[in-house]
Write an enzyme that holds these catalytic residues in place. Sequence first.
Site, PDB file in Angstrom:
ATOM      1  N   GLY A   1      25.838 -63.910 -67.734  1.00 54.82           N
ATOM      2  CA  GLY A   1      26.621 -63.631 -66.532  1.00 54.82           C
ATOM      3  C   GLY A   1      28.115 -63.696 -66.782  1.00 54.82           C
ATOM      4  N   CYS A   2      28.536 -64.678 -67.546  1.00 55.41           N
ATOM      5  CA  CYS A   2      29.965 -64.845 -67.819  1.00 55.41           C
ATOM      6  C   CYS A   2      30.489 -63.713 -68.704  1.00 55.41           C
ATOM      7  CB  CYS A   2      30.225 -66.205 -68.445  1.00 55.41           C
ATOM      8  SG  CYS A   2      29.821 -67.553 -67.308  1.00 55.41           S
ATOM      9  N   THR A   3      29.657 -63.225 -69.599  1.00 53.01           N
ATOM     10  CA  THR A   3      30.039 -62.091 -70.439  1.00 53.01           C
ATOM     11  C   THR A   3      30.159 -60.833 -69.588  1.00 53.01           C
ATOM     12  OG1 THR A   3      29.017 -63.079 -72.388  1.00 53.01           O
ATOM     13  CG2 THR A   3      29.388 -60.692 -72.443  1.00 53.01           C
TER      14      THR A   3
ATOM     15  N   ALA B   1      33.433 -61.206 -67.556  1.00 55.01           N
ATOM     16  CA  ALA B   1      34.617 -61.093 -68.409  1.00 55.01           C
ATOM     17  C   ALA B   1      34.825 -59.652 -68.870  1.00 55.01           C
ATOM     18  CB  ALA B   1      34.498 -62.026 -69.611  1.00 55.01           C
TER      19      ALA B   1
END
Length: 158
Positions: A49-51, A54
Amino acid sequence: MSDLSTPLTVGERAPEFSLADARGNEISLSDYAGKNVVVYFYPKAATPGCTTEACDFRDNINSLRSAGYEVLGISPDRSDALESFAEAESLNFPLLSDPDFAVATAYGSFGEKELNGKKSSGTLRSTVVVGPEGDVVLAEYNVSATGHVARLREELGV
């Protein structure tokens, strides 16, 4: 949202901060005085999710900057993990390390969450837009990683 931190509200003064970036350089909110700044909080570098989030910011950075917005990503990861993440994903904006959750807490982005049935406390996926005078112009909490940047751009008229 948990009681662990209190969400910011539109019109409130954004808390000042100074944190180390991926290379260990100190970055402060005051470095962006007079500019619009998208400050987004994410739980852990290099996770799916963070990738996604970002990379969405990376892919939209030119339109955001053209409209007068800078982007800062904040997580509890150490600077070396942030550097690896930034290099692996060719990120083109600063990632800042908040290992003690002080800034996340000040911004209302620290609280209880549940993953795979297990509860824990940590950084909540959140976005706060700080205006040129240092006031909160938008605050969103518990956002979804997928589609968040597109929705944010729409809300900002970018």
